[in-house]
Design an enzyme around this catalytic site. Structure first.
Site, PDB file in Angstrom:
ATOM      1  N   ASP A   1       0.857  -1.180   0.000  1.00 31.37           N
ATOM      2  CA  ASP A   1       0.000   0.000   0.000  1.00 31.37           C
ATOM      3  C   ASP A   1       0.892   1.228   0.000  1.00 31.37           C
ATOM      4  O   ASP A   1       1.980   1.213   0.593  1.00 31.37           O
ATOM      5  CB  ASP A   1      -0.900   0.017   1.237  1.00 31.37           C
ATOM      6  CG  ASP A   1      -2.037  -0.993   1.162  1.00 31.37           C
ATOM      7  OD1 ASP A   1      -2.414  -1.392   0.042  1.00 31.37           O
ATOM      8  OD2 ASP A   1      -2.564  -1.360   2.222  1.00 31.37           O
TER       9      ASP A   1
ATOM     10  N   ASP B   1      -6.992  -1.559  -4.570  1.00 33.33           N
ATOM     11  CA  ASP B   1      -8.084  -1.198  -3.664  1.00 33.33           C
ATOM     12  C   ASP B   1      -9.065  -0.249  -4.341  1.00 33.33           C
ATOM     13  O   ASP B   1     -10.286  -0.369  -4.177  1.00 33.33           O
ATOM     14  CB  ASP B   1      -7.533  -0.544  -2.397  1.00 33.33           C
ATOM     15  CG  ASP B   1      -6.642  -1.470  -1.589  1.00 33.33           C
ATOM     16  OD1 ASP B   1      -6.804  -2.703  -1.681  1.00 33.33           O
ATOM     17  OD2 ASP B   1      -5.768  -0.956  -0.861  1.00 33.33           O
TER      18      ASP B   1
END
EC number: 3.4.23.36
Length: 148
Positions: free
Chosen positions: A110, A129
């Site tokens: 991330d 995401d």
């Protein structure tokens, strides 16, 4: 068309994660908009919002089961709505992008961080995401419009 969307989504996710690994994993942060938006490396060993930390095997199995279910649905019912097929393609590409990370890294890369000064931090996320969220919104809109 759906296959192209899935492939493009996976490639975009991989390229951005490889960039994050190279440029950000040493602790370097790139501030895009002061006190609001930056790129900051994070190894997410759980799922969305940090749930299921350290449950990599469970997350891999759940993702695989969902992908099998989606493929089965598409083969059996052959949905005609282009909007719905695109939304599901976004979800699949995002899920496969994060699945790749879980299998090969044992965590998800991330790096997108939205925050307000040092007061509020939204959980760090990635392109996969975004694809899952946009696809889910599209699927919800489709289901609400179709009344099913």
């Amino acid at each position: 068309m759906e296959v192209l969307i899935i492939i493009f989504g996976i490639i975009l996710d991989r390229i951005t994660k490889l960039w994050a690994l190279k440029e950000l994993s040493s602790g370097h942060e790139i501030e895009i908009i002061k006190n609001f938006f930056s790129f900051n490396y994070l190894e997410n060993r759980g799922a969305a919002f940090g749930i299921f930390q350290g449950k990599t095997v469970l997350l891999v199995l759940v993702t695989l089961l969902i992908m099998i279910g989606v493929i089965y649905y598409f083969i059996k019912y052959r949905p005609t709505s282009r909007f719905m097929r695109i939304g599901v393609s976004f979800i699949v590409s995002g899920a496969l992008g994060n699945l790749y990370d879980r299998i090969f890294y044992k965590y998800v890369v991330d790096f997108i961080l939205i925050h307000y000064k040092n007061v509020y931090y939204y959980p760090t996320f990635n392109i996969a995401d975004i694809l899952v969220v946009v696809g889910t919104i599209m699927l919800a809109i489709f289901l609400l419009r179709e009344g099913k």
